[in-house]
Design a protein around this motif. Structure first.
Motif, PDB file in Angstrom:
ATOM      1  N   PRO A 187       0.821  -1.210   0.000  1.00  0.00           N
ATOM      2  CA  PRO A 187       0.000   0.000   0.000  1.00  0.00           C
ATOM      3  C   PRO A 187       0.858   1.264   0.000  1.00  0.00           C
ATOM      4  O   PRO A 187       2.003   1.245   0.451  1.00  0.00           O
ATOM      5  N   PRO A 188       0.316   2.360  -0.503  1.00  0.00           N
ATOM      6  CA  PRO A 188       1.062   3.625  -0.504  1.00  0.00           C
ATOM      7  C   PRO A 188       1.293   4.115   0.924  1.00  0.00           C
ATOM      8  O   PRO A 188       0.427   3.960   1.786  1.00  0.00           O
ATOM      9  N   TYR A 189       2.464   4.677   1.139  1.00  0.00           N
ATOM     10  CA  TYR A 189       2.817   5.159   2.471  1.00  0.00           C
ATOM     11  C   TYR A 189       3.611   6.450   2.345  1.00  0.00           C
ATOM     12  O   TYR A 189       4.085   6.813   1.274  1.00  0.00           O
ATOM     13  N   ILE A 190       3.739   7.128   3.464  1.00  0.00           N
ATOM     14  CA  ILE A 190       4.544   8.343   3.535  1.00  0.00           C
ATOM     15  C   ILE A 190       5.414   8.247   4.786  1.00  0.00           C
ATOM     16  O   ILE A 190       5.142   7.461   5.680  1.00  0.00           O
ATOM     17  N   HIS A 191       6.463   9.047   4.800  1.00  0.00           N
ATOM     18  CA  HIS A 191       7.294   9.178   5.990  1.00  0.00           C
ATOM     19  C   HIS A 191       6.919  10.475   6.694  1.00  0.00           C
ATOM     20  O   HIS A 191       6.858  11.535   6.075  1.00  0.00           O
TER      21      HIS A 191
END
Length: 108
Positions: A78-82
């Motif tokens: 799945p798409p993720y961010i930091h």
């Protein structure tokens, strides 16, 4: 002898964010800025950010699986961010990812 002092509150008009900086009424008071900021916050909907543990529980997959899916050489999860050093999953983008998986399954 008691005296009562009637205090009047300053009239604060709620302006739309579109009128900021247009020179319509000059400088803003602290109260006006606070009211405008609150209004903008109320109209801006940020997606909920899930932790790896929350997403792991929701999807029913181990945390290690999610960590493996974040491999930059083989991205498949799945798409993720930091957010700083932490990984977060935007809930709105997860819905799109799950829908894409469903479409892929239907195409088989």
């Amino acid at each position: 002898m008691s005296t009562s002092i009637a205090r009047s509150r300053p009239q604060v008009s709620i302006l739309s964010p579109h009128s900021w900086g247009t020179g319509d009424s000059g400088a803003r008071s602290r109260h006006q800025v606070r009211a405008l900021t609150h209004r903008v916050r109320m109209t801006t909907q940020l997606p909920r950010l899930l932790t790896t543990a929350e997403l792991s529980e929701y999807l029913g997959v181990p945390i290690r699986t999610l960590e493996g899916w974040r491999d930059p050489n083989n991205p498949q999860g799945p798409p993720y961010i930091h957010v700083g050093a932490r990984v977060r999953y935007p809930e709105d983008r997860l819905a799109d990812w799950i829908a894409a998986l469903s479409r892929a399954e239907e195409g088989r």
